[in-house]
Scaffold this active site. Structure first.
Site, PDB file in Angstrom:
ATOM      1  N   HIS A 374      49.957 -30.838  53.439  1.00  0.00           N
ATOM      2  CA  HIS A 374      49.222 -31.837  54.214  1.00  0.00           C
ATOM      3  C   HIS A 374      49.968 -33.137  54.425  1.00  0.00           C
ATOM      4  O   HIS A 374      49.435 -34.047  55.049  1.00  0.00           O
ATOM      5  CB  HIS A 374      47.889 -32.165  53.541  1.00  0.00           C
ATOM      6  CG  HIS A 374      46.846 -31.114  53.718  1.00  0.00           C
ATOM      7  ND1 HIS A 374      45.970 -31.107  54.788  1.00  0.00           N
ATOM      8  CD2 HIS A 374      46.547 -30.027  52.988  1.00  0.00           C
ATOM      9  CE1 HIS A 374      45.168 -30.068  54.681  1.00  0.00           C
ATOM     10  NE2 HIS A 374      45.489 -29.392  53.599  1.00  0.00           N
ATOM     11  N   LYS A 565      39.144 -44.586  59.049  1.00  0.00           N
ATOM     12  CA  LYS A 565      39.953 -43.633  58.281  1.00  0.00           C
ATOM     13  C   LYS A 565      40.399 -44.341  57.018  1.00  0.00           C
ATOM     14  O   LYS A 565      40.268 -45.555  56.908  1.00  0.00           O
ATOM     15  CB  LYS A 565      41.149 -43.148  59.092  1.00  0.00           C
ATOM     16  CG  LYS A 565      41.966 -44.277  59.749  1.00  0.00           C
ATOM     17  CD  LYS A 565      43.099 -43.732  60.603  1.00  0.00           C
ATOM     18  CE  LYS A 565      42.652 -43.154  61.927  1.00  0.00           C
ATOM     19  NZ  LYS A 565      43.253 -41.893  62.262  1.00  0.00           N
ATOM     20  N   ARG A 566      40.935 -43.588  56.051  1.00  0.00           N
ATOM     21  CA  ARG A 566      41.504 -44.214  54.865  1.00  0.00           C
ATOM     22  C   ARG A 566      42.398 -45.367  55.278  1.00  0.00           C
ATOM     23  O   ARG A 566      43.087 -45.288  56.299  1.00  0.00           O
ATOM     24  CB  ARG A 566      42.366 -43.198  54.098  1.00  0.00           C
ATOM     25  CG  ARG A 566      41.615 -42.241  53.214  1.00  0.00           C
ATOM     26  CD  ARG A 566      42.584 -41.355  52.435  1.00  0.00           C
ATOM     27  NE  ARG A 566      43.457 -40.595  53.311  1.00  0.00           N
ATOM     28  CZ  ARG A 566      44.788 -40.562  53.214  1.00  0.00           C
ATOM     29  NH1 ARG A 566      45.404 -41.255  52.276  1.00  0.00           N
ATOM     30  NH2 ARG A 566      45.502 -39.831  54.032  1.00  0.00           N
ATOM     31  N   LYS A 571      48.933 -45.426  58.665  1.00  0.00           N
ATOM     32  CA  LYS A 571      47.913 -45.291  59.709  1.00  0.00           C
ATOM     33  C   LYS A 571      47.818 -46.551  60.575  1.00  0.00           C
ATOM     34  O   LYS A 571      47.204 -46.556  61.627  1.00  0.00           O
ATOM     35  CB  LYS A 571      46.556 -44.966  59.090  1.00  0.00           C
ATOM     36  CG  LYS A 571      46.516 -43.559  58.457  1.00  0.00           C
ATOM     37  CD  LYS A 571      45.195 -43.302  57.745  1.00  0.00           C
ATOM     38  CE  LYS A 571      45.088 -41.942  57.100  1.00  0.00           C
ATOM     39  NZ  LYS A 571      44.757 -40.840  58.036  1.00  0.00           N
ATOM     40  N   THR A 677      42.172 -35.392  61.896  1.00  0.00           N
ATOM     41  CA  THR A 677      41.033 -34.643  62.412  1.00  0.00           C
ATOM     42  C   THR A 677      40.019 -35.614  62.992  1.00  0.00           C
ATOM     43  O   THR A 677      39.214 -35.236  63.844  1.00  0.00           O
ATOM     44  CB  THR A 677      40.357 -33.799  61.306  1.00  0.00           C
ATOM     45  OG1 THR A 677      40.151 -34.623  60.156  1.00  0.00           O
ATOM     46  CG2 THR A 677      41.211 -32.599  60.952  1.00  0.00           C
ATOM     47  N   LYS A 681      37.407 -35.394  66.409  1.00  0.00           N
ATOM     48  CA  LYS A 681      35.972 -35.696  66.451  1.00  0.00           C
ATOM     49  C   LYS A 681      35.668 -36.692  67.572  1.00  0.00           C
ATOM     50  O   LYS A 681      34.670 -36.559  68.285  1.00  0.00           O
ATOM     51  CB  LYS A 681      35.515 -36.281  65.114  1.00  0.00           C
ATOM     52  CG  LYS A 681      35.731 -35.376  63.915  1.00  0.00           C
ATOM     53  CD  LYS A 681      35.559 -36.174  62.613  1.00  0.00           C
ATOM     54  CE  LYS A 681      36.117 -35.442  61.408  1.00  0.00           C
ATOM     55  NZ  LYS A 681      36.273 -36.318  60.232  1.00  0.00           N
TER      56      LYS A 681
HETATM   57  C1  PLP Z   1      37.382 -36.785  59.625  1.00  0.00           C
HETATM   58  C2  PLP Z   1      37.317 -37.628  58.448  1.00  0.00           C
HETATM   59  C3  PLP Z   1      38.487 -38.119  57.863  1.00  0.00           C
HETATM   60  C4  PLP Z   1      39.853 -37.870  58.456  1.00  0.00           C
HETATM   61  O1  PLP Z   1      40.110 -38.872  59.422  1.00  0.00           O
HETATM   62  P1  PLP Z   1      41.568 -39.134  59.997  1.00  0.00           P
HETATM   63  O2  PLP Z   1      41.315 -40.114  61.092  1.00  0.00           O
HETATM   64  O3  PLP Z   1      42.055 -37.827  60.532  1.00  0.00           O
HETATM   65  O4  PLP Z   1      42.387 -39.673  58.915  1.00  0.00           O
HETATM   66  C5  PLP Z   1      38.399 -38.907  56.748  1.00  0.00           C
HETATM   67  N1  PLP Z   1      37.194 -39.215  56.211  1.00  0.00           N
HETATM   68  C6  PLP Z   1      36.045 -38.784  56.750  1.00  0.00           C
HETATM   69  C7  PLP Z   1      34.758 -39.174  56.127  1.00  0.00           C
HETATM   70  C8  PLP Z   1      36.065 -37.967  57.874  1.00  0.00           C
HETATM   71  O5  PLP Z   1      34.913 -37.532  58.392  1.00  0.00           O
END
Ligand code: PLP
Length: 840
Positions: A374, A565-566, A571, A677, A681
């Protein structure tokens, strides 16, 4: 192996009548509601009432799901020997809430809503009362949760395996802009979904010593033994009656109390073993800045791996299958390196406990194990200090030594004199105080190793695993990530779902590829206007949430610009903030807008947790708050720029924010985001993406047409070139007055007047090394944001592009991802003839 059509639906004889129709479940719900409401402070206080109704609804659903679980297991036990059961090992499952998904799968929502209304309760309040099961950190954990959903939907025989963390990772609050971490006490009001399996338990050992067993084998005498107990979380399919299982382990001491110590009156001493075992259950990611934290983490990984593999073997034998067939009948998948002890533990179980010959055991292991990488970040590839590893897992270390010895010999035979290669692929790192390399073990043991998007899989083979790829080129493949459309479209965005049904029929709910039909309707202005109306409703909901949470008023007609996101430097939330400050300064300098047309109103929305020991990430959170406070209260802007940070990012918050987004920020430095991911979304929910040529952004752009994404910034080859000639961020700042103005303002304390030097180090980091190339991408990012504004001024053009984004997302369902894994990774037929040798 992957029966797409669940045959459980056709086999009515095994299915209890109560689970067959929604109406049959209602009496159970009424009875459950009467019981739990009798126990609680009903009526006067809304929260206990909603919680009581939640428990009643969960009890009802869980009983129905348990019946489906039994039917699914019975069906899988009878499966053809060539069909493998998949065991998905992951330290993280970011499940979120479960009630709404269960109601949809059981088709129970309308009746339940009516029933609740009759008691004066709203379904929304009941859904809101459920705590998130946040047993994960980010994308890797959410992927595992989406997979469970698709395992059920695609009919894959499977078990997910994880740990039952009592306090999740942590709950994030903010105080004066600073992140505060608290235990996430998600089970405080009792578990809602777990089905305890009191007769499923295994012993897991730590420490001790290894000696001869007197008959040519080895015997490990662990010093500490814990009992792993199973709790099942059942995840239903939406089409068909199958379910998948997340089996979570909870540790307890083999002897609950030390009776002798208790009798002496030493109560703390009596509880010593129980406390030590319980510490394994407390939290995900104990802070690894201390040795004690690192050791706990390794023990958690060993707990997960050992209990899961013992369970797998017991089930395999319990189904009357031969041990020699274990690798044919089962796949063991490692979600990143965290469960990479699995091959060593499987060898131990097969050789030491089940008396198989070493080579036979290794052949079984190689056939069963596969691994998903990953991240390419070297610091995220786990290695363990040899001494700690040996102290906790002495027998596993012996096994790893023997595997390594055989493996390196075979490398030397094939590549005489290639000692650099031997050192690079060795399972033991000798360069930084001896360490065990878990990624190397995972690659050696796996018949397939995959990355999670095309670019990442290519880079994986070119960089971190280049030497392994020379030895085993056929092992490395790509399987691009996805998300489950049940949660991320159907559940999160009922308005859009209804619009899609109305426009292209409801086939997309079964097969997300059906979204493609939207493409030819993308220029339909009336459809675009309906999409915009759905979006506005979702934005109103988020506007209310922001008001309730933060007391900040935002304009629902402003452009909602979202990065959730984190928090991590790669990022580049900080790049986002640099743009916000640049915009702020430009708005003050040119109140009529850059071209006299005024400024497009924007609301910049951020959310995300910073790892508790990650100082820079925490500074970025604080800076976002400081900028927000300044900008939000500046009357000169006329409310046309707002910055909000929503605390405690998690699945449920994401479900509210994403359907309300206009713009999705996916701005990682090219080559650093393995897939992402979140990007999927957002696009699925009709947000446009501003993004770099990174991770799955690339495949999304190709699927929807590159002209439908706001792509900017350096690409991986540009970055390689730039680094080769020598990257000089200070020179870039020297060329760009706007950028200098931004860095000066942040660095000089314009946003932190009480502590002017607060962000000095952050700015110095950018001007000094800027490892993630924020300054290099700044100008293009700001220019691209201006193109975003220009398009937003033309609603018809914006809506058409949003429709093309949705239309292009059919590929990015985990149903497709899981089928690809089933085909390329987990199916027996993908395997080459068994070599039966350590060298693979
Ligand atoms: C989808 C999701 C992530 C991943 O987000 P990225 O933008 O791809 O880093 C992290 N945390 C939660 C709660 C998510 O639903």
């Amino acid at each position: 192996m992957h029966q797409i059509d669940s045959s459980a639906t056709r086999d009515d004889t095994r299915r209890p009548a109560t689970a067959s129709a929604a109406t049959d479940l209602l009496p159970a719900f009424r009875a459950a509601l009467a019981t739990v409401r009798g126990d609680s402070v009903a009526g006067s206080d809304a929260v206990p009432a909603a919680r009581a109704a939640l428990r009643a609804a969960a009890d009802t659903c869980r009983d129905a799901l348990a019946a489906r679980w039994a039917a699914t297991q019975a069906e899988d036990a009878r499966r053809d020997p060539s069909q493998r059961r998949v065991h998905y090992l992951s330290m993280e499952f970011l499940m979120g809430r479960a009630l709404r998904n269960a109601l949809a799968a059981l088709k129970l929502e309308p009746e339940l809503q009516r029933e609740l209304a009759a008691h004066g309760l709203s379904l929304a309040d009941v859904l809101e009362a459920e705590p998130d099961a946040a047993l994960g950190n980010g994308g890797l954990g959410r992927l595992a949760a989406c997979f469970l959903d698709s395992f059920a939907e695609t009919g894959l025989a499977s078990f997910g395996y994880g740990l039952r963390y009592r306090y999740g990772m942590f709950a994030q609050a903010t105080q004066d802009g600073r992140q505060i971490e608290r235990p996430d006490d998600w089970l405080r009001h009792g578990a809602l979904w777990d089905i305890e399996r009191p007769d499923v338990e295994y012993i897991v050992g730590f420490g001790g010593s290894v000696g001869s067993d007197g008959i040519g084998g080895r015997r490990w005498q662990p010093a500490e033994r814990v009992v792993a107990r199973a709790f099942d979380f059942v995840v239903p399919a939406h089409h068909g009656q199958r379910v998948s299982t997340l089996r979570q382990w909870q540790a307890s001491a083999e002897e609950p109390i030390d009776f002798a110590a208790f009798c002496r009156g030493d109560h703390a001493g009596a509880a010593r073993h129980q406390v030590a075992a319980d510490a394994l259950n407390w939290v995900l990611y104990p802070d690894d800045s201390t040795d004690a934290g690192r050791e706990l983490r390794l023990k958690q990984e060993a707990l997960l791996v050992s209990a899961s593999l013992q369970d797998l073997i017991a089930r395999h034998l319990g189904e009357g299958r031969a041990l020699e067939q274990l690798g044919h009948g089962n796949a063991i998948h490692l979600n990143d390196t965290h469960p990479a002890l699995a091959p060593a533990e499987l060898m131990r179980l097969l050789v030491d406990e089940h008396n198989l010959a070493w080579d036979d055991a290794w052949a079984i292991t190689r056939r069963a194990v596969s691994y998903t990488n990953h991240t390419l970040m070297p610091e995220a590839l786990e290695t363990w200090p040899l001494r700690m590893f040996e102290a906790l897992l002495p027998r596993h270390l012996e096994i790893i030594y023997r595997l390594n010895h055989d493996f390196l010999n075979s490398v030397r035979q094939r590549h005489p004199g290639a000692e650099a290669l031997v050192r690079s692929v060795s399972l033991i790192d000798e360069t930084q105080g001896r360490r065990v390399k878990m990624a190397a073990l995972a690659v050696l043991a796996s018949h397939r190793v995959n990355g999670v998007a095309k670019l990442h899989s290519d880079l994986m083979v070119d960089t971190i695993f280049a030497d392994f790829a020379k030895l085993f080129p056929e092992r490395f493949i790509n399987v691009t990530n996805g998300v489950t459309p049940r949660r991320w479209l159907q559940q999160a965005n009922p308005g859009l779902s209804a619009l899609l049904d109305d426009t292209i029929g409801n086939g997309w709910r079964r097969d997300l590829g059906g979204l493609d039909a939207l493409r030819e309707r993308a220029d339909d202005a009336a459809l675009g206007a309906r999409l915009a109306a759905v979006k506005r409703t979702n934005k109103l909901r988020l506007t209310a949430l922001i008001r309730d949470e933060l007391g900040i008023e935002v304009d629902p007609d402003s452009l909602f610009d979202v990065q959730i996101k984190r928090i991590h430097e790669y990022k580049r939330q900080l790049l986002n903030l640099l743009h916000v400050v640049a915009r702020y300064q430009a708005m003050l300098a040119q109140p009529d807008g850059p071209d006299g047309q005024g400024w497009v109103p924007r609301t910049v929305i951020l959310a995300g947790k910073a790892a508790s020991a990650y100082h820079t990430a925490k500074q970025i959170i604080r800076l976002a708050h400081d900028i927000g406070r300044t900008v939000n209260s500046d009357p000169r802007l006329g409310g046309k720029l707002k910055v909000v940070f929503l605390p405690n990012y998690g699945v449920s918050l994401a479900e509210t924010i994403i359907p309300a987004a206009d713009l999705s920020e996916q701005i990682s430095t090219a080559g650093t985001e393995a897939s992402g991911t979140g990007n999927m979304k957002f696009a699925m929910n009709g947000a446009l993406t501003i993004g770099t040529w990174d991770g799955a952004n690339i495949e999304m752009a190709q699927a929807m047409g590159e002209e439908n994404m706001f792509v900017f910034g350096l690409r991986t080859d540009d970055i390689a070139t730039l680094r080769a000639v020598g990257y000089d961020p200070r020179w870039i700042a020297g060329q760009n007055a706007a950028l200098r103005g931004v860095l000066d303002a942040i660095g000089n304390g314009s946003f932190s007047p009480g502590e002017p030097k607060r962000y000095r180090a952050l700015v110095d980091g950018l001007l000094g090394a800027d490892p993630y190339l924020l300054l290099a991408d700044f100008a293009d990012y700001v220019a691209t944001q201006a193109r975003v504004d220009a398009l937003y001024r033309d609603p018809a053009a914006w809506n058409a592009r949003a429709l093309r984004n949705i239309a292009g997302m059919g590929f990015f369902s985990t149903d497709r991802t899981v089928r690809e894994y089933a085909d390329k990774v987990w199916s027996g037929h993908a395997l080459a003839p068994e070599p039966g040798r350590t060298s693979g």
